[in-house]
Write an enzyme that holds these catalytic residues in place. Structure first.
Site, PDB file in Angstrom:
ATOM      1  N   VAL A 191      35.498  44.117  42.684  1.00 34.13           N
ATOM      2  CA  VAL A 191      35.138  44.646  41.362  1.00 34.13           C
ATOM      3  C   VAL A 191      33.619  44.763  41.235  1.00 34.13           C
ATOM      4  CG1 VAL A 191      35.201  44.206  38.868  1.00 34.13           C
ATOM      5  CG2 VAL A 191      37.258  43.842  40.254  1.00 34.13           C
ATOM      6  N   CYS A 192      32.908  43.738  41.702  1.00 37.29           N
ATOM      7  CA  CYS A 192      31.440  43.763  41.614  1.00 37.29           C
ATOM      8  C   CYS A 192      30.848  44.885  42.458  1.00 37.29           C
ATOM      9  CB  CYS A 192      30.864  42.414  42.042  1.00 37.29           C
ATOM     10  SG  CYS A 192      31.354  41.046  40.961  1.00 37.29           S
ATOM     11  N   THR A 193      31.475  45.193  43.584  1.00 35.80           N
ATOM     12  CA  THR A 193      31.018  46.310  44.418  1.00 35.80           C
ATOM     13  C   THR A 193      31.011  47.600  43.602  1.00 35.80           C
ATOM     14  OG1 THR A 193      31.785  45.286  46.472  1.00 35.80           O
ATOM     15  CG2 THR A 193      31.556  47.687  46.479  1.00 35.80           C
TER      16      THR A 193
END
Length: 220
Positions: free
Chosen positions: A44-46
């Site tokens: 998700v952070c990517t």
């Protein structure tokens, strides 16, 4: 330490993908957004980091400096940036702060003091509370805090909308209603008396209830 709106954003010195910074000095007279991540190479952070890279021009227009933070070393951030570029079509074009000793995560109240002093061996689940967005004003005070779970990607269009509201209400004695967008009607702040409001809004206002005074968005 639990940070709240209007608290001074804690200052710190740290290594980033764009060199070492002292946070308050780096912010200067600009607004700032500090958004945090529990670990590098997380899915998700990517996507979030790529989204922000694509929106950087919008933040620049608003004189907002962006910094990401993840509780891993800067060298890992640099390797992660290549993945972000491949997946999202844009790599971070703003500093990514390294926090391998968890000092900043603790300073900002995202991890407890008992969390230890190294990111090594910690899983994303161990750091799941490092998922905050802090919006910081030119006075270095925290203007907004948003916390997200790891499974929900952040909506950075909403962060921009929030900044538009914060910047407008910092310049004018108004508040913005629910779902407000740039250019829509606003509400005269409750701290402004009717007498004072008439000087600023001689054309008057709409008042569906005695405590609500609606006017066009001020300019300037």
């Amino acid at each position: 330490m639990t940070l709240q709106i209007n608290d001074t954003a804690p200052d710190f010195e740290a290594d980033t993908t764009e060199g070492r910074i002292r946070f308050h000095e780096w912010l200067g007279s600009s607004w700032g957004v500090l958004f945090s991540h529990p670990k590098d190479f997380t899915p998700v952070c990517t996507t979030e980091l790529g989204v922000v890279a694509k929106l950087k021009g919008e933040f620049d227009k608003r004189d907002v400096k962006i910094a990401g933070l993840s509780v891993d070393p800067v060298d890992d951030h640099k390797r992660w940036a290549e993945d972000i570029r491949e997946v999202m079509g844009a790599a971070p074009n703003y500093p990514m702060i390294g926090d391998p000793e968890l000092k900043i995560a603790k300073l900002y109240g995202m991890l407890p003091a008992t969390a230890g002093d190294t990111a090594q061996g910690r899983t994303p689940a161990d750091n799941q509370t490092v998922r905050n967005v802090f919006v910081i004003g030119p006075d270095k005070r925290i203007k907004a805090i948003i916390a997200y779970p790891m499974t929900t990607g952040r909506n950075f269009d909403e962060v921009l909308r929030l900044i538009d509201s914060l910047q407008l209400t910092a310049r004018h004695k108004v508040a913005t209603p629910g779902n407000w967008k740039q250019g829509e009607d606003v509400i005269i702040a409750g701290s402004v008396s009717d007498e004072e409001a008439r000087k600023t809004y001689p054309q008057g206002w709409k008042s569906p209830k005695p405590y609500i005074r609606i006017v066009p968005q001020p300019t300037g």
